[in-house]
Design a protein around this motif. Structure first.
Motif, PDB file in Angstrom:
ATOM      1  N   UNK A   6       0.837  -1.200   0.000  1.00 59.96           N
ATOM      2  CA  UNK A   6       0.000   0.000   0.000  1.00 59.96           C
ATOM      3  C   UNK A   6       0.872   1.249   0.000  1.00 59.96           C
ATOM      4  N   UNK A   7       1.866   1.294   0.858  1.00 57.10           N
ATOM      5  CA  UNK A   7       2.763   2.450   0.932  1.00 57.10           C
ATOM      6  C   UNK A   7       3.436   2.698  -0.417  1.00 57.10           C
ATOM      7  N   UNK A   8       3.893   1.636  -1.051  1.00 59.38           N
ATOM      8  CA  UNK A   8       4.538   1.764  -2.359  1.00 59.38           C
ATOM      9  C   UNK A   8       3.564   2.304  -3.404  1.00 59.38           C
ATOM     10  N   UNK A   9       2.330   1.829  -3.390  1.00 54.61           N
ATOM     11  CA  UNK A   9       1.321   2.292  -4.346  1.00 54.61           C
ATOM     12  C   UNK A   9       0.961   3.752  -4.100  1.00 54.61           C
ATOM     13  N   UNK A  10       0.829   4.146  -2.852  1.00 56.20           N
ATOM     14  CA  UNK A  10       0.522   5.541  -2.534  1.00 56.20           C
ATOM     15  C   UNK A  10       1.657   6.460  -2.970  1.00 56.20           C
ATOM     16  N   UNK A  11       2.893   6.014  -2.789  1.00 55.14           N
ATOM     17  CA  UNK A  11       4.045   6.789  -3.256  1.00 55.14           C
ATOM     18  C   UNK A  11       4.014   6.912  -4.780  1.00 55.14           C
ATOM     19  N   UNK A  12       3.707   5.812  -5.461  1.00 54.11           N
ATOM     20  CA  UNK A  12       3.640   5.812  -6.917  1.00 54.11           C
ATOM     21  C   UNK A  12       2.569   6.778  -7.424  1.00 54.11           C
ATOM     22  N   UNK A  13       1.443   6.842  -6.706  1.00 52.48           N
ATOM     23  CA  UNK A  13       0.341   7.721  -7.084  1.00 52.48           C
ATOM     24  C   UNK A  13       0.583   9.186  -6.695  1.00 52.48           C
ATOM     25  N   UNK A  14       1.624   9.429  -5.923  1.00 51.78           N
ATOM     26  CA  UNK A  14       1.936  10.791  -5.511  1.00 51.78           C
ATOM     27  C   UNK A  14       1.076  11.323  -4.382  1.00 51.78           C
ATOM     28  N   UNK A  15       0.538  10.420  -3.563  1.00 52.87           N
ATOM     29  CA  UNK A  15      -0.276  10.858  -2.420  1.00 52.87           C
ATOM     30  C   UNK A  15       0.666  11.393  -1.341  1.00 52.87           C
TER      31      UNK A  15
END
Length: 87
Positions: A6-15
Motif C-alpha cells: 500500500x505504501x509503495x502504491x501511494x508513493x507511486x500515485x503521488x499521495x
C-alpha cells in the motif's frame, strides 16, 4: 495487499504522506490506518480531534484496499492542477 505494498502504491500515485498515517501518530486532517491488537482500524481524524468514518477490518488486505480507495478519491479533489507548458 500488505501495508508495505500500500505504501509503495501511494508513493507511486503521488499521495502526500501528510494525508495519511499507517501505524503512526495522529495528526489532524489525516486518514489513519492502524493495527489494534486483533484487527485493523481505519478512521479519518479531523481538525477538531474527532475520529470519523470508523471501520474495522479482520484482513490487512481489506483495510489497505479501503484506505487506497479513500485516498484515490481524495486525490481527485486535492491534486493541484498540472502546469501547462508553452504559451
Amino acid at each position: 495487499m500488505t501495508v508495505e505494498e500500500l505504501q509503495a502504491e501511494l508513493d507511486r500515485l503521488g499521495v502526500p504522506r501528510s494525508f495519511y498515517a499507517i501505524n503512526g501518530h495522529l495528526s489532524s486532517d489525516t486518514h489513519i490506518l492502524e493495527w489494534v491488537h486483533t484487527y485493523w482500524q481505519y478512521f479519518y481524524f479531523d481538525e477538531k480531534g474527532n475520529a470519523n468514518d470508523c471501520r474495522k477490518f479482520e484482513q490487512e488486505a481489506d483495510a489497505c484496499e479501503y484506505l487506497l480507495q479513500k485516498l484515490k478519491t481524495e486525490m481527485k479533489y486535492c491534486r493541484p492542477p498540472k502546469e501547462k507548458k508553452g504559451p
